[in-house]
Design an enzyme around this catalytic site. Structure first.
Site, PDB file in Angstrom:
ATOM      1  N   MET A  96       0.514  -0.911  -0.052  1.00  0.00           N
ATOM      2  CA  MET A  96      -0.181   0.342  -0.438  1.00  0.00           C
ATOM      3  C   MET A  96       1.069   1.102  -0.087  1.00  0.00           C
ATOM      4  SD  MET A  96      -3.333  -0.688   2.005  1.00  0.00           S
ATOM      5  CE  MET A  96      -2.843  -0.137   3.816  1.00  0.00           C
ATOM      6  N   GLY A  97       2.053   1.138  -0.488  1.00  0.00           N
ATOM      7  CA  GLY A  97       2.606   2.291  -0.294  1.00  0.00           C
ATOM      8  C   GLY A  97       3.486   2.788   0.956  1.00  0.00           C
TER       9      GLY A  97
ATOM     10  N   GLY B 223      10.829  -3.178   5.520  1.00  0.00           N
ATOM     11  CA  GLY B 223      10.200  -4.391   5.266  1.00  0.00           C
ATOM     12  C   GLY B 223       9.547  -4.626   4.319  1.00  0.00           C
ATOM     13  N   HIS B 224       9.098  -3.414   3.697  1.00  0.00           N
ATOM     14  CA  HIS B 224       8.718  -4.122   1.769  1.00  0.00           C
ATOM     15  C   HIS B 224      10.127  -3.943   1.303  1.00  0.00           C
ATOM     16  CE1 HIS B 224       5.645  -0.710   3.312  1.00  0.00           C
ATOM     17  NE2 HIS B 224       4.953  -1.638   2.615  1.00  0.00           N
TER      18      HIS B 224
ATOM     19  N   ARG C 210       2.305   2.434   9.937  1.00  0.00           N
ATOM     20  CA  ARG C 210       1.400   3.607  10.520  1.00  0.00           C
ATOM     21  C   ARG C 210       2.538   3.877  11.356  1.00  0.00           C
ATOM     22  NH1 ARG C 210      -2.526  -0.837   8.343  1.00  0.00           N
ATOM     23  NH2 ARG C 210      -4.486   0.928   7.716  1.00  0.00           N
TER      24      ARG C 210
ATOM     25  N   LYS D 116       5.119 -10.284   9.321  1.00  0.00           N
ATOM     26  CA  LYS D 116       4.379  -8.789  10.326  1.00  0.00           C
ATOM     27  C   LYS D 116       2.581  -9.456  10.029  1.00  0.00           C
ATOM     28  CE  LYS D 116       3.515  -4.526  10.996  1.00  0.00           C
ATOM     29  NZ  LYS D 116       2.757  -4.267  10.245  1.00  0.00           N
TER      30      LYS D 116
ATOM     31  N   LEU E 178       6.664   3.149   1.525  1.00  0.00           N
ATOM     32  CA  LEU E 178       7.593   1.677   1.721  1.00  0.00           C
ATOM     33  C   LEU E 178       8.632   1.872   2.139  1.00  0.00           C
ATOM     34  CD1 LEU E 178       8.114   0.877  -2.413  1.00  0.00           C
ATOM     35  CD2 LEU E 178       6.228   0.512  -0.780  1.00  0.00           C
ATOM     36  N   HIS E 179       8.701   1.120   3.382  1.00  0.00           N
ATOM     37  CA  HIS E 179       9.872   1.055   3.921  1.00  0.00           C
ATOM     38  C   HIS E 179      10.106  -0.471   3.892  1.00  0.00           C
ATOM     39  CE1 HIS E 179       7.623  -2.174   6.315  1.00  0.00           C
ATOM     40  NE2 HIS E 179       5.862  -1.252   6.181  1.00  0.00           N
TER      41      HIS E 179
HETATM   42  P1  AMP Z   1       1.236  -3.296   3.135  1.00  0.00           P
HETATM   43  O1  AMP Z   1       1.918  -1.646   2.788  1.00  0.00           O
HETATM   44  O2  AMP Z   1       1.759  -2.148   4.813  1.00  0.00           O
HETATM   45  O3  AMP Z   1       0.331  -3.555   2.802  1.00  0.00           O
HETATM   46  O4  AMP Z   1       2.815  -4.371   3.638  1.00  0.00           O
HETATM   47  C1  AMP Z   1       3.005  -4.880   1.565  1.00  0.00           C
HETATM   48  C2  AMP Z   1       3.774  -5.456   2.428  1.00  0.00           C
HETATM   49  O5  AMP Z   1       4.796  -5.652   3.336  1.00  0.00           O
HETATM   50  C3  AMP Z   1       2.848  -7.222   2.682  1.00  0.00           C
HETATM   51  O6  AMP Z   1       3.183  -8.287   3.002  1.00  0.00           O
HETATM   52  C4  AMP Z   1       3.185  -6.966   4.487  1.00  0.00           C
HETATM   53  O7  AMP Z   1       3.235  -8.097   4.894  1.00  0.00           O
HETATM   54  C5  AMP Z   1       4.793  -6.605   3.800  1.00  0.00           C
HETATM   55  N1  AMP Z   1       5.671  -6.237   5.519  1.00  0.00           N
HETATM   56  C6  AMP Z   1       4.593  -4.688   6.181  1.00  0.00           C
HETATM   57  N2  AMP Z   1       6.017  -4.326   6.796  1.00  0.00           N
HETATM   58  C7  AMP Z   1       6.804  -5.376   6.960  1.00  0.00           C
HETATM   59  C8  AMP Z   1       7.700  -5.491   8.009  1.00  0.00           C
HETATM   60  N3  AMP Z   1       8.134  -5.177   9.020  1.00  0.00           N
HETATM   61  N4  AMP Z   1       8.858  -6.610   7.840  1.00  0.00           N
HETATM   62  C9  AMP Z   1       8.686  -7.410   6.539  1.00  0.00           C
HETATM   63  N5  AMP Z   1       7.134  -7.474   5.568  1.00  0.00           N
HETATM   64  C10 AMP Z   1       6.533  -6.416   5.667  1.00  0.00           C
END
Ligand code: AMP
Length: 454
Positions: A144-145, A150-151, A322, A283, A147-148
């Site tokens: 969902m953008g 983890g992404h 978040r 996560k 980006l950090h």
């Molecule tokens: P989101 O942008 O929050 O929808 O996350 C996109 C993808 O990144 C999802 O598969 C999340 O599980 C993964 N993600 C988000 N935060 C982390 C994190 N801290 N470590 C690993 N993967 C993550």
């Protein structure tokens, strides 16, 4: 509702969360993190307060994406059917991710790279067909953008396994409840492009133009939901994918439309991109369980890979888009969930004969002590929170283990939880309250108890 995954102590917690900020997904590796700026509806960038616990920061990009003017393709009927929050988010995402025609689509690139930006399903599909004909495998990283690191870990994993990578950036309205943070969810389009350019460079060295990230798919909501966005209401209409009972437990109990929205948008992305492999983070462990079930039950021809949770240093808070909402005061307490889950894990490691309740009591003890310590502080210094749930569940189904049940060593189990960080009391002049003045933030985390080969 379905509270089988919740301990008695957690059940007593109030479930009301007006204007809450819900975390989708889970902890401490590299502290690299994108500097977060919100792109408002008019495309203006608003700085957000960087997290004080962050170790390293990726500098904010100066260049912007090339975009074509937005065209409103939504029918009057569809607009009527759209909830107010969906309309707000649609307007915002339209400004950031301007619509284009399939013919023009993919001509824009992320500055300094050859990563093509696609806005339309037809444009992305035409590109995908080229990859197929060229015999190239495609890995998909849905996001969902905002980006950090983890992404970015998921992008690196995709680069190891595939010839080409598609990253999707789409804030999906249908996975937000009506009272959740859809309209304020961080949208950091420029910085996301910079982060992708950086990772492309790190993957491809000097030859970043040849890097494996080939495309960003950033559709408008009109493009993703051509009949108008399905309702965000629990009993609303729309074309949905529902995966039950797992989608109704734990996170699904607190957020009844969440997994319906996730499964629906992922089903769409899988159809549109047709990747050989799709990458998700641990996560959001329940999300991975839901999606695995969906892939199996709908015979979707792809492999799902789960990457480890990436955490902030030094305290192991799971990276989340978040976390920007927390502000300094709450950030200092926000790893309470991580510490609670670690206490439960330590108990299991010490004594594998402990049952469900004996394990979770260790987690509750840490949470209770932390809350008691905060309550001792004066209102202008403390950060209060509510534990939504602490759970020990089956690794395949996420059904809560029985109170006296022990972990099946051959199967392992999942320790997970959610905490609501309440808005701070008595904000002080000049205090860093976080993005959007620090609304209620819901954070989640988990630890997988791995099976043992005994
Ligand atoms: P989101 O942008 O929050 O929808 O996350 C996109 C993808 O990144 C999802 O598969 C999340 O599980 C993964 N993600 C988000 N935060 C982390 C994190 N801290 N470590 C690993 N993967 C993550």
């Amino acid at each position: 509702m379905f509270r089988s995954g919740v301990t008695t102590a957690a059940r007593t917690v109030s479930k009301s969360s007006p204007a809450s900020v819900e975390s989708m997904a889970a902890a401490g590796t590299t502290g690299r993190r994108v500097a977060l700026w919100a792109t408002g509806g008019q495309g203006c960038a608003t700085p957000m307060v960087p997290n004080k616990m962050t170790v390293k920061t990726i500098s904010a990009g100066r260049r912007s994406f090339h975009t074509t003017p937005a065209r409103n393709t939504q029918s009057a009927g569809a607009v009527k059917a759209t909830s107010a929050s969906t309309q707000a988010a649609t307007a915002e995402s339209t400004a950031a991710a301007a619509a284009t025609t399939p013919e023009e689509d993919g001509k824009d690139t992320i500055p300094g790279t050859s990563i093509r930006v696609f806005r339309t399903v037809a444009g992305l599909r035409a590109w995908r067909r080229g990859e197929l004909l060229a015999g190239r495998t495609v890995g998909l990283v849905p996001t969902m953008g905002a980006l950090h690191a983890g992404h970015m870990d998921l992008v690196r994993a995709a680069a190891r396994d595939n010839d080409s990578i598609v990253v999707t950036i789409y804030v999906n309205p249908t996975q937000f409840g009506v009272h959740e943070d859809l309209s304020s969810y961080p949208r950091t389009w420029k910085e996301d492009g910079k982060a992708l350019a950086d990772v492309q460079l790190s993957l491809g060295g000097k030859h970043s133009k040849l890097g494996k990230i080939k495309a960003v798919f950033a559709p408008t909501t009109e493009e993703m939901y051509p009949s108008g966005p399905p309702s965000q209401e629990v009993d609303g209409h729309g074309s949905f994918v529902t995966i039950t009972p797992v989608g109704q437990l734990l996170e699904g109990a607190s957020r009844p439309t969440f997994f319906r929205g996730v499964a629906t948008v992922c089903m769409k992305l899988f159809h549109i991109v047709q990747p050989e492999t799709a990458y998700f983070g641990q996560k959001d462990v329940q999300q991975t369980v839901v999606l695995r079930r969906m892939v199996r039950d709908f015979a979707i021809p792809l492999k799902l890979v789960v990457g480890p949770t990436v955490r902030e240093e030094p305290d192991g808070l799971a990276l989340s888009s978040r976390n920007v909402y927390l502000g300094t005061r709450r950030r200092a307490v926000a790893n309470v969930l991580r510490r609670s889950l670690l206490a439960a894990e330590a108990a299991v490691i010490k004594d594998s004969s402990l049952n469900h309740d004996q394990i979770l009591v260790e987690a509750h003890r840490v949470a209770d002590r932390t809350l008691a310590a905060q309550k001792q502080l004066p209102p202008h210094e403390r950060a209060l929170f509510e534990i939504d749930y602490l759970s020990l569940s089956d690794a395949d189904t996420m059904e809560e283990l029985g109170g006296e049940q022990r972990i099946d060593q051959k199967k392992g189990a999942i320790l997970s939880g959610a905490v609501r960080m309440l808005p701070v009391e008595n904000p002080q002049p000049g205090e860093d309250l976080g993005h959007s003045n620090g609304p209620l933030v819901r954070l989640i985390d988990n630890i997988i108890i791995e099976p043992k080969n005994t």
